[in-house]
Design an enzyme around this catalytic site. Structure first.
Site, PDB file in Angstrom:
ATOM      1  N   GLU A  55      -1.904   6.190  -4.504  1.00 13.87           N
ATOM      2  CA  GLU A  55      -3.295   5.964  -4.902  1.00 13.87           C
ATOM      3  C   GLU A  55      -3.974   7.200  -5.472  1.00 13.87           C
ATOM      4  O   GLU A  55      -4.709   7.144  -6.448  1.00 13.87           O
ATOM      5  CB  GLU A  55      -4.119   5.456  -3.709  1.00 13.87           C
ATOM      6  CG  GLU A  55      -3.731   4.096  -3.192  1.00 13.87           C
ATOM      7  CD  GLU A  55      -2.586   4.187  -2.200  1.00 13.87           C
ATOM      8  OE1 GLU A  55      -2.128   5.304  -1.935  1.00 13.87           O
ATOM      9  OE2 GLU A  55      -2.148   3.137  -1.704  1.00 13.87           O
TER      10      GLU A  55
ATOM     11  N   ILE B 246       2.316   2.501  -3.469  1.00 11.03           N
ATOM     12  CA  ILE B 246       1.456   2.947  -4.569  1.00 11.03           C
ATOM     13  C   ILE B 246       0.848   4.323  -4.269  1.00 11.03           C
ATOM     14  O   ILE B 246       0.196   4.499  -3.254  1.00 11.03           O
ATOM     15  CB  ILE B 246       0.318   1.926  -4.796  1.00 11.03           C
ATOM     16  CG1 ILE B 246       0.925   0.577  -5.133  1.00 11.03           C
ATOM     17  CG2 ILE B 246      -0.592   2.403  -5.920  1.00 11.03           C
ATOM     18  CD1 ILE B 246      -0.073  -0.548  -5.129  1.00 11.03           C
TER      19      ILE B 246
ATOM     20  N   ASP C  57       0.577  34.947 -36.655  1.00  7.33           N
ATOM     21  CA  ASP C  57       0.306  35.773 -37.824  1.00  7.33           C
ATOM     22  C   ASP C  57       0.153  37.205 -37.340  1.00  7.33           C
ATOM     23  O   ASP C  57       0.251  37.492 -36.148  1.00  7.33           O
ATOM     24  CB  ASP C  57      -0.889  35.272 -38.632  1.00  7.33           C
ATOM     25  CG  ASP C  57      -2.145  35.188 -37.804  1.00  7.33           C
ATOM     26  OD1 ASP C  57      -2.116  35.597 -36.640  1.00  7.33           O
ATOM     27  OD2 ASP C  57      -3.166  34.721 -38.338  1.00  7.33           O
TER      28      ASP C  57
ATOM     29  N   ASN D  78      -2.134   8.624   2.849  1.00  4.45           N
ATOM     30  CA  ASN D  78      -2.083   8.894   1.403  1.00  4.45           C
ATOM     31  C   ASN D  78      -3.347   9.544   0.883  1.00  4.45           C
ATOM     32  O   ASN D  78      -3.304  10.373  -0.011  1.00  4.45           O
ATOM     33  CB  ASN D  78      -1.849   7.593   0.635  1.00  4.45           C
ATOM     34  CG  ASN D  78      -0.425   7.093   0.814  1.00  4.45           C
ATOM     35  OD1 ASN D  78       0.371   7.740   1.490  1.00  4.45           O
ATOM     36  ND2 ASN D  78      -0.124   5.953   0.238  1.00  4.45           N
TER      37      ASN D  78
ATOM     38  N   VAL E 130       0.829  -1.195   0.000  1.00  4.64           N
ATOM     39  CA  VAL E 130       0.000   0.000   0.000  1.00  4.64           C
ATOM     40  C   VAL E 130       0.869   1.252   0.000  1.00  4.64           C
ATOM     41  O   VAL E 130       0.597   2.243  -0.680  1.00  4.64           O
ATOM     42  CB  VAL E 130      -0.938   0.001   1.219  1.00  4.64           C
ATOM     43  CG1 VAL E 130      -1.613   1.351   1.368  1.00  4.64           C
ATOM     44  CG2 VAL E 130      -1.969  -1.097   1.072  1.00  4.64           C
ATOM     45  N   ALA E 131       1.973   1.182   0.749  1.00  6.16           N
ATOM     46  CA  ALA E 131       2.834   2.353   0.879  1.00  6.16           C
ATOM     47  C   ALA E 131       3.468   2.737  -0.454  1.00  6.16           C
ATOM     48  O   ALA E 131       3.702   3.901  -0.737  1.00  6.16           O
ATOM     49  CB  ALA E 131       3.921   2.086   1.916  1.00  6.16           C
TER      50      ALA E 131
ATOM     51  N   ASP F  78      -2.735  13.626   3.482  1.00  8.15           N
ATOM     52  CA  ASP F  78      -1.974  14.213   2.366  1.00  8.15           C
ATOM     53  C   ASP F  78      -2.897  14.670   1.242  1.00  8.15           C
ATOM     54  O   ASP F  78      -2.584  15.604   0.520  1.00  8.15           O
ATOM     55  CB  ASP F  78      -1.008  13.177   1.758  1.00  8.15           C
ATOM     56  CG  ASP F  78       0.238  13.031   2.610  1.00  8.15           C
ATOM     57  OD1 ASP F  78       0.341  13.758   3.615  1.00  8.15           O
ATOM     58  OD2 ASP F  78       1.091  12.208   2.258  1.00  8.15           O
TER      59      ASP F  78
HETATM   60  P1  ATP Z   1      -1.719  37.269 -41.619  1.00  6.02           P
HETATM   61  O1  ATP Z   1      -1.236  35.965 -42.136  1.00  6.02           O
HETATM   62  O2  ATP Z   1      -0.775  37.951 -40.721  1.00  6.02           O
HETATM   63  O3  ATP Z   1      -3.123  37.282 -41.133  1.00  6.02           O
HETATM   64  P2  ATP Z   1      -2.602  38.698 -43.893  1.00  6.02           P
HETATM   65  O4  ATP Z   1      -3.976  38.611 -43.424  1.00  6.02           O
HETATM   66  O5  ATP Z   1      -2.091  40.027 -44.277  1.00  6.02           O
HETATM   67  O6  ATP Z   1      -1.571  38.199 -42.902  1.00  6.02           O
HETATM   68  P3  ATP Z   1      -3.403  37.295 -46.166  1.00  6.02           P
HETATM   69  O7  ATP Z   1      -4.776  37.373 -45.662  1.00  6.02           O
HETATM   70  O8  ATP Z   1      -2.871  36.033 -46.706  1.00  6.02           O
HETATM   71  O9  ATP Z   1      -2.390  37.718 -45.082  1.00  6.02           O
HETATM   72  O10 ATP Z   1      -3.259  38.464 -47.243  1.00  6.02           O
HETATM   73  C1  ATP Z   1      -2.170  38.518 -48.099  1.00  6.02           C
HETATM   74  C2  ATP Z   1      -2.339  39.679 -49.066  1.00  6.02           C
HETATM   75  O11 ATP Z   1      -3.479  39.485 -49.879  1.00  6.02           O
HETATM   76  C3  ATP Z   1      -2.565  41.018 -48.390  1.00  6.02           C
HETATM   77  O12 ATP Z   1      -1.344  41.665 -48.131  1.00  6.02           O
HETATM   78  C4  ATP Z   1      -3.385  41.789 -49.408  1.00  6.02           C
HETATM   79  O13 ATP Z   1      -2.548  42.430 -50.335  1.00  6.02           O
HETATM   80  C5  ATP Z   1      -4.158  40.704 -50.124  1.00  6.02           C
HETATM   81  N1  ATP Z   1      -5.526  40.619 -49.608  1.00  6.02           N
HETATM   82  C6  ATP Z   1      -5.905  40.410 -48.345  1.00  6.02           C
HETATM   83  N2  ATP Z   1      -7.228  40.380 -48.234  1.00  6.02           N
HETATM   84  C7  ATP Z   1      -7.730  40.539 -49.451  1.00  6.02           C
HETATM   85  C8  ATP Z   1      -9.052  40.589 -49.999  1.00  6.02           C
HETATM   86  N3  ATP Z   1     -10.138  40.438 -49.248  1.00  6.02           N
HETATM   87  N4  ATP Z   1      -9.181  40.769 -51.328  1.00  6.02           N
HETATM   88  C9  ATP Z   1      -8.096  40.917 -52.102  1.00  6.02           C
HETATM   89  N5  ATP Z   1      -6.852  40.882 -51.657  1.00  6.02           N
HETATM   90  C10 ATP Z   1      -6.636  40.697 -50.355  1.00  6.02           C
END
Ligand code: ATP
Length: 873
Positions: free
Chosen positions: A285, A283, A327, A705, A280-281, A709
């Site tokens: 539990e 394990i 991102d 245990n 028992v000691a 404890d």
């Molecule tokens: P993250 O990855 O940091 O979110 P992000 O949102 O800027 O970055 P994306 O969304 O991939 O990255 O956008 C990349 C590029 O695409 C932008 O820099 C812009 O030029 C273009 N873009 C973003 N949104 C649109 C849209 N709705 N329509 C057309 N072009 C776009």
């Protein structure tokens, strides 16, 4: 009657009583919901209360104890002892049950907060509703990254493609369209429908729900909807294996002791009881239950910090994170965009100053190539598009009026890999293509530029100048976007991609997206904690680098662009990765490479992602982080979802993860040292005072245990984070129970045992008291040193500076309660009967108290010396 996929659309809509433009009315939807029931497949059979209770008895340890109780009672006639063991076993099962139920509850609550939703049209308006409230007849709107909430007959499909591998086994996404298909088409060929549990990977569509819940094609294949079984975390697995090894060891040692004793001719019933006590000691539990409840409680605290953890294991891993790949847009920045600069051939202008054809063209592209809405009902859609619409309004044009003149014929939705969006609209007697996207992908597709003198051709030099301008805007931290259009005359090709050339460049737009206020502090906190922060963005390198500077990710940004990254092998990347804090213009596929490169260096990597193509990177990362506003696909692949999309929440979750792990470390280390103390004590006494008997009874060990404890250990889990927790580097070991740790616990156990042994020497050798009395003192002293040790172990892992760790009220209460219980066991007749104890005299109490105070202090002293010598990290 024809099946849904084969019927003409009009019939389907008539049968379901749906007007596609309006959708169902709310009262009608509610009525249907009441009739057909919620749109959810029967959830995985939960164990239920009884099942959970029975589960507690699946543990071998429990049966060892039950066996011991039976033998004590039936063979030896020790009925009281048998009863006490049985009672403690039941108590333990109930505790395990309560804790299991609470853990289950915490996870269930999380599941609810991350429950799937769907976009439906009701009363003519788009609404997000829980997927379980979707009813037949509902108009469902689908976009890339959405999980299909029910079986849907399509009414509208724009380049819509769905991944149906889970349903059909076909790995290539299926293209969808609205026309009825052949009656006997197999599931994979029913292109007029999308099915529950599949996901939209591209395009956009809308359709009417024809079946929900059990009536859907997956109705039978419940596997699709089922949540993943919660797998044990690495720590839980490690503990289980240690538990098994200890049980074996215990059985071996107990058997050996029993055999040796028998050989020496000691009474076998007494030897048996000693052997049981030893077993028992050895394990721990209560350990598995405490670990589970600590992790589960952790998920609840993290949820309060806006980090919804989807797997228990993530709680553990978070604390060990060494690299965060985040991102930019929306995570480090606010994602509230505003158009700051508009550059046209006429110069750098305020939008309001645009005039003539220049203004019309800008308003046209910004309004048509957009799915956002602004206006009286509030705004909805992509922040970039909202910002563009607002700028159109400020130029005195109403986007709704522009849109009213055109009818959208086709579209290519924005996609992070293509980095642009295109629409084809018919109006004013012409077919127009409007495109917007990243300047670098737009420039090569433009053969002319709109000027105040009309359209003039654009040569390579002109294109270069445009890109230089874009670079300049980006260097100021602005997001850049180019707008372009063309009139499509007698187009021979209807394939939209083929029309995306020969465009006329209209304007270059610079959008401001401020960093969130808390981003710089959170980045600094992560860095101080030894966690590397990398920016991985789809945006322009110059924009990325400017924002990276603003939030403190990199002062002098070395930026690796996606194109460069693609040229490197994963190995080459991992060689140079350290030099690049910023990755820009990356495609979602590149993210996997970045994760793998850092993992190859032995780092624990967290990666964020929100798009439809981010799922592989989220899965590849140790901690995949999805955004609350992101796609269903992303959330499904993630370990954690940020309810507020905020980078600061990742850092907060890491801080919480570290606290939880630190507390688990204390708990595991405490309980195993305590068990070691019990085993060592019994062995020492057997070796030195062989014929005297065991210094502790099995019931007394169980009592220690699980009760005296047990309560303080639960309270240890609530220990606050020491202030310095984020100024230390991340833990590098993945194991709490390495050889060195085990050795240390054994050492600590020996010191604790020595304390109890000293009490035994005093009572047995010095005063020669009866063995029951000796045993009572040893029992009480052991409880005392262990309770004292709780206060020592609290400070472990943070430099032993007591002033800095805030006091833990729960711990104080728990220890006080345990002391009271122990006094009751020793000083009351009931206690005497149950645990075969004797009343202690004043001198005994003093000995117990002094030893309990001194022994933990000696451990603290030794620990300080180790710290000073740098022996313990
Ligand atoms: P993250 O990855 O940091 O979110 P992000 O949102 O800027 O970055 P994306 O969304 O991939 O990255 O956008 C990349 C590029 O695409 C932008 O820099 C812009 O030029 C273009 N873009 C973003 N949104 C649109 C849209 N709705 N329509 C057309 N072009 C776009």
């Amino acid at each position: 009657m024809l099946p849904w996929h084969a019927r003409p659309l009009g019939d389907v809509l008539a049968e379901l009583g749906t007007d596609p433009r309006r959708g169902l009315d709310e009262p009608e939807a509610a009525r249907r919901l009441a009739v057909v029931g919620p749109n959810a497949l029967a959830a995985r059979q939960r164990s239920g209360a009884l099942g959970l209770l029975l589960e507690q008895f699946r543990d071998v340890v429990v049966w060892v104890l039950v066996g011991a109780a039976l033998v004590s009672g039936v063979l030896l006639g020790e009925w009281v002892e048998a009863g006490v063991i049985a009672a403690i076993v039941v108590l333990n099962a109930v505790l395990g049950f309560v804790q299991g139920a609470r853990a289950e509850e915490a996870l269930e609550a999380l599941r609810r907060t991350t429950a799937p939703e769907a976009t439906v049209r009701r009363n003519g308006h788009e609404r997000r509703v829980p997927a379980r409230d979707v009813v037949p007849g509902d108009m469902v709107l689908l976009g890339a990254g959405d999980r299909v909430p029910a079986d849907v007959r399509l009414v509208d499909a724009r380049h819509l493609r769905a991944a149906e591998a889970a349903l059909t086994g076909e790995s290539v996404p299926a293209a969808k369209q609205v026309d009825a298909v052949e009656e006997h088409a197999v599931l994979g060929d029913r292109h007029s429908m999308v099915f529950t549990g599949t996901t939209v990977v591209a395009g956009r569509g809308a359709g009417v729900v024809v079946a929900t819940a059990g009536d859907t094609a997956v109705g039978g294949i419940a596997r699709l909807m089922e949540e993943q079984e919660e797998e044990p975390t690495p720590l839980q697995r490690e503990l289980a294996s240690v538990g098994r090894r200890l049980a074996l060891l215990a059985a071996g040692v107990a058997g050996l002791v029993f055999a040796l004793g028998a050989a020496r001719g000691y009474p076998s019933d007494e030897m048996f009881l000693t052997a049981v006590a030893l077993g028992v000691a050895a394990i721990p539990e209560g350990l598995p239950a405490v670990v589970t409840i600590t992790l589960a409680r952790g998920t609840r605290r993290m949820a309060r910090e806006h980090a919804l953890v989807r797997r228990l294991a993530a709680v553990e891993t978070l604390g060990a994170t060494t690299v965060i790949c985040t991102d930019k847009t929306g995570t480090l920045t606010r994602n509230e965009m505003g158009v700051q600069r508009v550059l046209t051939a006429a110069g750098d202008e305020e939008v309001a100053e645009l005039d003539g054809e220049m203004r019309d063209a800008y308003a046209r592209v910004a309004s048509l190539c957009s799915d956002a809405h602004t206006g009286d009902e509030g705004e909805a859609g992509d922040p970039i598009e909202i910002a563009l619409l607002r700028s159109v309004e400020s130029a005195g044009v109403d986007p709704a009026v522009v849109r009213g003149r055109y009818r959208r014929v086709d579209e290519l939705a924005f996609d992070a890999t293509r980095k642009r969006m295109a629409t084809l609209d018919e109006g004013d007697g012409a077919l127009r293509m409007s495109v917007k996207g990243a300047p670098e992908v737009m420039a090569p597709r433009c053969h002319a530029i709109l000027t105040t003198e009309g359209v003039v051709p654009l040569d390579d030099g002109g294109r270069r100048r445009l890109l230089d301008q874009a670079e300049e805007l980006a260097a100021g931290g602005l997001r850049t976007l180019a707008l372009a259009e063309r009139v499509v005359e007698g187009a021979t090709s209807r394939v939209l991609e083929d029309l995306e050339d020969g465009l006329v460049w209209i304007a270059l737009v610079g959008l401001r997206d401020e960093p969130r206020d808390e981003s710089p502090a959170s980045v600094a906190e992560a860095k101080a904690a030894g966690v590397r922060v990398l920016m991985v963005t789809g945006d322009h390198p110059a924009t990325a680098s400017a924002i990276a500077r603003d939030v403190g990710i990199a002062d002098h940004g070395r930026v690796m662009a996606g194109r460069e990254l693609q040229r490197l092998s994963e190995h080459e990347l991992s060689e140079v990765a350290e030099q690049y804090p910023v990755f820009a213009r990356v495609d979602p596929a590149d993210k996997v490479k970045i994760v793998d490169a850092w993992k190859a260096r032995g780092e624990v990597v967290a990666m964020t992602g929100d798009g439809v193509n981010d799922a592989p990177a989220l899965r590849a990362a140790d901690i995949g982080v999805a955004m609350g506003t992101g796609t269903d696909v992303g959330k499904d692949a993630a370990d954690m979802v940020l309810a507020d999309d905020n980078f600061a929440s990742i850092v907060a979750a890491i801080r919480e993860g570290r606290r939880i792990y630190l507390n688990l470390q204390k708990i595991v280390s405490f309980l195993l040292s305590a068990n070691a103390a019990e085993v060592l004590l019994i062995l020492a006494v057997l070796l030195i005072f062989g014929d005297a008997g065991a210094p502790l009874l099995a019931t007394q060990i169980l009592w220690i245990n699980l009760v005296t404890d047990g309560l303080p250990v639960l309270a240890l889990a609530t220990d606050p984070a020491p202030p310095g927790i984020m100024s230390q580097p991340p833990r590098r070991t993945r194991s709490l129970l390495g050889a060195r740790e085990q050795l240390r616990m054994l050492g600590r156990g020996a010191i604790l045992a020595a304390g109890a042994f000293a009490a035994l020497l005093y009572a047995h050798v010095v005063r020669d008291l009866p063995w029951e009395h000796v045993r009572t003192l040893v029992f009480t002293t052991l409880v005392g040193v262990q309770l004292g040790y709780v206060f020592v172990i609290r400070h472990e892992g943070h430099g032993w500076d007591e002033g800095r760790l805030p006091p833990n009220r729960w711990l104080a209460i728990a220890v006080a309660f345990s002391v009271a219980l122990q006094v009751a066991v020793v000083a009351t007749p009931v206690g005497h009967d149950l645990f075969d104890t004797r009343s202690l005299d004043a001198l005994d109490w003093i000995v117990a108290a002094v030893v309990s105070a001194l022994v933990p202090q000696s451990i603290r002293f030794l620990q300080r010396r180790d710290d000073a010598a740098g022996l313990v990290p």
